[in-house]
Design a protein around this motif. Sequence first.
Motif, PDB file in Angstrom:
ATOM      1  N   PHE A 168      -6.672  -4.288   2.314  1.00 20.70           N
ATOM      2  CA  PHE A 168      -6.024  -4.035   3.597  1.00 20.70           C
ATOM      3  C   PHE A 168      -4.703  -3.261   3.500  1.00 20.70           C
ATOM      4  O   PHE A 168      -4.114  -2.933   4.528  1.00 20.70           O
ATOM      5  N   ARG A 169      -4.231  -2.978   2.288  1.00 22.94           N
ATOM      6  CA  ARG A 169      -2.892  -2.408   2.144  1.00 22.94           C
ATOM      7  C   ARG A 169      -2.718  -1.134   2.971  1.00 22.94           C
ATOM      8  O   ARG A 169      -1.704  -0.936   3.639  1.00 22.94           O
ATOM      9  N   GLU A 170      -3.715  -0.245   2.941  1.00 24.93           N
ATOM     10  CA  GLU A 170      -3.564   1.047   3.614  1.00 24.93           C
ATOM     11  C   GLU A 170      -3.721   0.951   5.119  1.00 24.93           C
ATOM     12  O   GLU A 170      -2.874   1.430   5.871  1.00 24.93           O
ATOM     13  N   ARG A 171      -4.798   0.328   5.589  1.00 25.24           N
ATOM     14  CA  ARG A 171      -5.034   0.292   7.031  1.00 25.24           C
ATOM     15  C   ARG A 171      -4.292  -0.859   7.707  1.00 25.24           C
ATOM     16  O   ARG A 171      -4.050  -0.820   8.915  1.00 25.24           O
ATOM     17  N   GLY A 172      -3.938  -1.896   6.949  1.00 23.87           N
ATOM     18  CA  GLY A 172      -3.201  -3.021   7.512  1.00 23.87           C
ATOM     19  C   GLY A 172      -4.092  -3.936   8.319  1.00 23.87           C
ATOM     20  O   GLY A 172      -5.121  -3.518   8.860  1.00 23.87           O
ATOM     21  N   THR A 173      -3.712  -5.193   8.415  1.00 27.93           N
ATOM     22  CA  THR A 173      -4.424  -6.146   9.258  1.00 27.93           C
ATOM     23  C   THR A 173      -3.512  -7.298   9.626  1.00 27.93           C
ATOM     24  O   THR A 173      -2.539  -7.593   8.921  1.00 27.93           O
ATOM     25  N   ASN A 174      -3.818  -7.931  10.735  1.00 21.12           N
ATOM     26  CA  ASN A 174      -3.240  -9.219  11.073  1.00 21.12           C
ATOM     27  C   ASN A 174      -4.152 -10.286  10.485  1.00 21.12           C
ATOM     28  O   ASN A 174      -5.350 -10.066  10.327  1.00 21.12           O
TER      29      ASN A 174
END
Length: 264
Positions: A168-174
């Motif tokens: 998830f590092r690049e696109r990010g997430t909650n």
Amino acid sequence: MKLQFYKYQGTGNDFVMIDDRARKFDAANNALVRRLCDRRLGIGADGLILLRKHFDYDFEMVYFNADGYVGSMCGNGGRCTVAFAQFLGVIESATIFLAADGQHEGRIDADGTVHLRMQDVLGQQEIEEDGIFLDTGSPHLVRFLPPSTLAELNVFAEGRAIRYNERFRERGTNVNFVEAPSDPAQPWQVRTYERGVEDETFSCGTGVTAVALAASRRGAASPVHLRTIGGDLRVTFDAHPDGSFTHVFLSGPATRVFEGSIEV
């Protein structure tokens, strides 16, 4: 220059609200947004929202995360913006407005409950052994926990480790951690690590929406009642055999806390 602001909260998810119909706020000034959201050096909030005029809608909602940058859709922020629009006299009790992920409908009941129509979820759901990843206007990983473990969970540490892992590092997430009720009449317990804030928040609207839809795969039926640190929310939806969800509504309180001005 003095900036007039309003502080709103929806189940503890709090926002600096700016009436920017005259478009005087410098939306490119990330440092200013960060400072206004700072809980020690500024007003303090999980995010900042501009209410702007729009030719095709009642208004436009522009949402910034506490890190100073424009964010994706914020469900509780959307509900607070609907309440703010009513306070300003922009709308009466119903509205159609524009946000980061497109058109939304909102309405306010006589008791102050704000209902916000979220986007349909038509696919791109990644089913996992202990949860699901889906997008409800913002990306969310929902993790189901064993009974009686949520209260003691270090949400900051566990959520941050997932948010910044290789996947998830690049696109990010909650990241939402969930405990199912033993009694179906009781609410699902939810705690959320929110990207952009980079911490646990008291509540996350797109997060509880994601949890409700994920919970439906575990037998929950609409309406789904959910309990966050900041209070209770409700999500209603139509679930379809192909796994899609339509007519998704997030409902709960949205409260004006105070107003003031600050030198910027």
